[in-house]
Design an enzyme around this catalytic site. Sequence first.
Site, PDB file in Angstrom:
ATOM      1  N   ARG A 140      14.728 -14.533 -31.750  1.00 35.69           N
ATOM      2  CA  ARG A 140      13.987 -14.864 -32.966  1.00 35.69           C
ATOM      3  C   ARG A 140      13.770 -13.548 -33.706  1.00 35.69           C
ATOM      4  O   ARG A 140      13.040 -12.679 -33.230  1.00 35.69           O
ATOM      5  CB  ARG A 140      12.660 -15.551 -32.639  1.00 35.69           C
ATOM      6  N   HIS A 147       5.955 -19.131 -38.080  1.00 37.88           N
ATOM      7  CA  HIS A 147       4.942 -18.144 -37.679  1.00 37.88           C
ATOM      8  C   HIS A 147       4.994 -16.917 -38.585  1.00 37.88           C
ATOM      9  O   HIS A 147       5.308 -15.812 -38.173  1.00 37.88           O
ATOM     10  CB  HIS A 147       5.086 -17.741 -36.221  1.00 37.88           C
ATOM     11  N   ASN A 172      -1.354 -30.446 -28.438  1.00 42.87           N
ATOM     12  CA  ASN A 172      -1.255 -29.075 -27.923  1.00 42.87           C
ATOM     13  C   ASN A 172      -2.173 -28.120 -28.665  1.00 42.87           C
ATOM     14  O   ASN A 172      -2.852 -27.295 -28.045  1.00 42.87           O
ATOM     15  CB  ASN A 172       0.187 -28.577 -28.011  1.00 42.87           C
ATOM     16  N   GLU A 210      -0.042 -24.322 -35.492  1.00 38.46           N
ATOM     17  CA  GLU A 210      -0.337 -22.975 -35.013  1.00 38.46           C
ATOM     18  C   GLU A 210       0.104 -21.949 -36.049  1.00 38.46           C
ATOM     19  O   GLU A 210       0.624 -22.289 -37.112  1.00 38.46           O
ATOM     20  CB  GLU A 210       0.375 -22.701 -33.680  1.00 38.46           C
ATOM     21  N   ASP A 232       6.994 -14.004 -34.306  1.00 35.56           N
ATOM     22  CA  ASP A 232       5.596 -13.968 -34.753  1.00 35.56           C
ATOM     23  C   ASP A 232       5.281 -12.683 -35.517  1.00 35.56           C
ATOM     24  O   ASP A 232       4.298 -11.985 -35.228  1.00 35.56           O
ATOM     25  CB  ASP A 232       4.644 -14.113 -33.555  1.00 35.56           C
TER      26      ASP A 232
END
Length: 342
Positions: free
Chosen positions: A319, A285, A184, A221, A44
């Site tokens: 990540r 993200h 979600n 998201e 992120d």
Amino acid sequence: MLKKLSRLTLLSALSASSLSALADANSSKTLAPIDNPIVLKRADPWLVRDEKSGCYTFIGSSPKFDEIELRQACRLNDLKLAEPKVIWQKRDKGPMSVNIWAPELHQINGSWYIYFAAGDIEKPFSIRMYALKNDSADPMQGEWQEMGQVTSHLDSFSLDATSFTHKGKRYMIWAQQNQPATYNSALWLAEMDSPTSIKEPIIAITEPTLDWEVQGYKVNEGAAVITHGDKIFVTYSASATDHRYAMGLLWADVNADLLDPASWHKKAEPVFTTNAELGRFGPGHNSFVKAEDGVTDLMIYHSRDYKELKGTPLTDPNRHARARIITWDKNGFPVFSSERAD
């Protein structure tokens, strides 16, 4: 002899064409090569560039989801070497005591704000949005204060708040579950009446309805905003946070009413996806920032370099934050070049 030379010339041209097609997305005659990943084990990723100094401040999810840290460097390639500074740690209990996710750094009205998501250790996935504030000119200095929960029209799973200005107004986009809990998270948009609060009307600008958005989980998201030409673009991420994670694209005309759902358009296919041949799995993200030249647009995103997880999507820490050059097509749309490496 002439035929042989012609054949060699043709082969050379074909080779040059092939090499051009396979060129790294970050190939540039004016920018220094980008040494990816730019930061290890930070999902992120969000990057802010100071327009005066040209230096960067980086923030992202810590792998244990227990604290928020910042790091700074004046060269993109030095971020991985920069000493991180922990500016806030989770509480022992109650709200903000577990799952500290996806912090973002924004400078608003001369102060710094960090939006992040967190849960209660007694109910780990009771995720809500929160904010921190720092009045120092340098976010690495001064004191960070807890500003409490950033609430919306619903009391439900919510995360990934981001803020942007457009035509003199400040807006927030965030991800949140609807009241019936049929998915979600969708992306919601509202105008802000302070750096930590929003006002009505509130609209959904995308819900997870496409096949590629509902793999594993029904998710929209991680919004990021970039304006170019006569359009304002919003990238977002969808599906489970494994190799199925991928990025989508929304856009509206710069003169449109952003709070009218009809102003928003959605690309049917993902714009940036897993590419096993390139060793890229679950990219997404992202954020946007200018390169060191102050002109070139960069996309900062995370991905893994393997498919089979070491644990779960949340417990596998690998990540990594990466950077790639974004170009623009003749219609003014961003070109992500998913088929090319970075």
